[in-house]
Design an enzyme around this catalytic site. Structure first.
Site, PDB file in Angstrom:
ATOM      1  N   ARG A 136      43.038  45.389  21.214  1.00  0.00           N
ATOM      2  CA  ARG A 136      43.792  46.384  20.775  1.00  0.00           C
ATOM      3  C   ARG A 136      44.291  45.974  19.247  1.00  0.00           C
ATOM      4  NH1 ARG A 136      47.295  44.828  26.015  1.00  0.00           N
ATOM      5  NH2 ARG A 136      46.416  42.924  25.241  1.00  0.00           N
ATOM      6  N   LYS A 139      46.955  33.830  35.071  1.00  0.00           N
ATOM      7  CA  LYS A 139      47.918  34.528  35.574  1.00  0.00           C
ATOM      8  C   LYS A 139      48.045  34.426  37.002  1.00  0.00           C
ATOM      9  CE  LYS A 139      46.599  37.930  31.784  1.00  0.00           C
ATOM     10  NZ  LYS A 139      45.880  39.242  31.514  1.00  0.00           N
ATOM     11  N   HIS A 178      43.180  50.934  29.844  1.00  0.00           N
ATOM     12  CA  HIS A 178      41.991  50.593  30.677  1.00  0.00           C
ATOM     13  C   HIS A 178      41.335  52.087  30.830  1.00  0.00           C
ATOM     14  CE1 HIS A 178      44.519  47.096  32.416  1.00  0.00           C
ATOM     15  NE2 HIS A 178      43.443  46.565  31.463  1.00  0.00           N
ATOM     16  N   SER A 223      49.279  45.357  30.879  1.00  0.00           N
ATOM     17  CA  SER A 223      49.717  45.382  32.195  1.00  0.00           C
ATOM     18  C   SER A 223      50.990  44.540  32.535  1.00  0.00           C
ATOM     19  CB  SER A 223      48.559  44.653  33.068  1.00  0.00           C
ATOM     20  OG  SER A 223      47.400  45.476  32.875  1.00  0.00           O
TER      21      SER A 223
HETATM   22  O1  PNS Z   1      42.626  41.391  31.991  1.00  0.00           O
HETATM   23  P1  PNS Z   1      42.385  39.636  31.516  1.00  0.00           P
HETATM   24  O2  PNS Z   1      43.336  38.888  32.437  1.00  0.00           O
HETATM   25  O3  PNS Z   1      42.636  39.689  30.034  1.00  0.00           O
HETATM   26  O4  PNS Z   1      40.975  39.519  31.838  1.00  0.00           O
HETATM   27  C1  PNS Z   1      40.590  38.263  31.968  1.00  0.00           C
HETATM   28  C2  PNS Z   1      39.305  37.963  32.704  1.00  0.00           C
HETATM   29  C3  PNS Z   1      39.696  37.992  34.100  1.00  0.00           C
HETATM   30  C4  PNS Z   1      38.145  38.808  32.135  1.00  0.00           C
HETATM   31  C5  PNS Z   1      38.856  36.511  32.493  1.00  0.00           C
HETATM   32  O5  PNS Z   1      40.083  35.578  32.726  1.00  0.00           O
HETATM   33  C6  PNS Z   1      37.683  36.142  33.220  1.00  0.00           C
HETATM   34  O6  PNS Z   1      36.453  36.384  32.877  1.00  0.00           O
HETATM   35  N1  PNS Z   1      37.721  35.510  34.416  1.00  0.00           N
HETATM   36  C7  PNS Z   1      36.631  35.075  35.160  1.00  0.00           C
HETATM   37  C8  PNS Z   1      36.222  33.502  34.758  1.00  0.00           C
HETATM   38  C9  PNS Z   1      35.266  33.698  33.871  1.00  0.00           C
HETATM   39  O7  PNS Z   1      34.274  34.071  33.715  1.00  0.00           O
HETATM   40  N2  PNS Z   1      35.741  32.940  32.724  1.00  0.00           N
HETATM   41  C10 PNS Z   1      34.883  32.795  31.356  1.00  0.00           C
HETATM   42  C11 PNS Z   1      35.492  33.205  30.214  1.00  0.00           C
HETATM   43  S1  PNS Z   1      36.446  31.755  29.724  1.00  0.00           S
END
Ligand code: PNS
Length: 165
Positions: free
Chosen positions: A91, A42, A18, A129
């Site tokens: 990645r 998660k 990150h 992570s």
């Molecule tokens: O680190 P991650 O878990 O891959 O991040 C995922 C994250 C938090 C960016 C994604 O789940 C997210 O954007 N969550 C907020 C809700 C949202 O905006 N969802 C729209 C996309 S489907």
């Protein structure tokens, strides 16, 4: 005008991958705002407050990096911050499907903000992570994959969990 990228994620916890991505983002944008959001798929190990404080520690003194948390859609946060882009790391090919779907949803929800994907450095191509948490949960060595302060937090967290039984 200042260009801003919002870098959303769970950051549970922040990894060196990150950090590498933030550094790459800063070569393109004036400011990167790291925003901790909830990924409903998660169950987090660290609370939002713990994650914020760990991330802030790692970027202390860097005016071009801001750290925040948001409970809602990333596009709403991007709009609130007048961001030019949503930044995400890619990645391997295995990341593509999920990232593509999220980017398409986000585009559908807000046409004014573009998702920008950057490739992580080769050193971090396998770090995640969740992988790091799994290794740390068995007492494995995660040094070099997370900053030392986060390595300590992981040790404390799993020590607490085991001592509670
Ligand atoms: O680190 P991650 O878990 O891959 O991040 C995922 C994250 C938090 C960016 C994604 O789940 C997210 O954007 N969550 C907020 C809700 C949202 O905006 N969802 C729209 C996309 S489907």
């Amino acid at each position: 005008m200042e260009t801003i990228a919002v870098y959303p994620g769970s950051f549970d916890p922040l990894t060196n991958g990150h950090i590498d991505l933030v550094e790459r983002g800063l070569k393109i944008f004036d400011k990167v705002v790291i925003v901790t959001l909830n990924n409903r798929a998660k169950k987090p190990l660290f609370s939002v407050e713990e994650r914020l404080s760990m991330i802030r520690d790692c970027f202390q003194g860097m005016d071009s990096v801001e750290v925040d948390a948001f409970d809602g859609l990333v596009v709403d946060y991007a709009r609130k911050r007048n961001a030019n882009a949503i930044l995400r790391g890619m990645r391997a090919v295995s990341d593509f499907e999920n990232e593509f779907q999220m980017a398409m949803f986000n585009r559908r929800l807000n046409r004014d903000v573009q998702t920008v994907f950057l490739m992580t450095g080769m050193r971090w191509i396998f770090t995640s992570s969740s992988g790091i948490k799994e290794v740390a949960s068995f007492g494995g060595d995660v040094s070099g994959m997370v900053p030392p302060s986060i390595e300590k937090k992981l040790k404390d967290k799993f020590h607490q969990a085991y001592s509670k039984g």
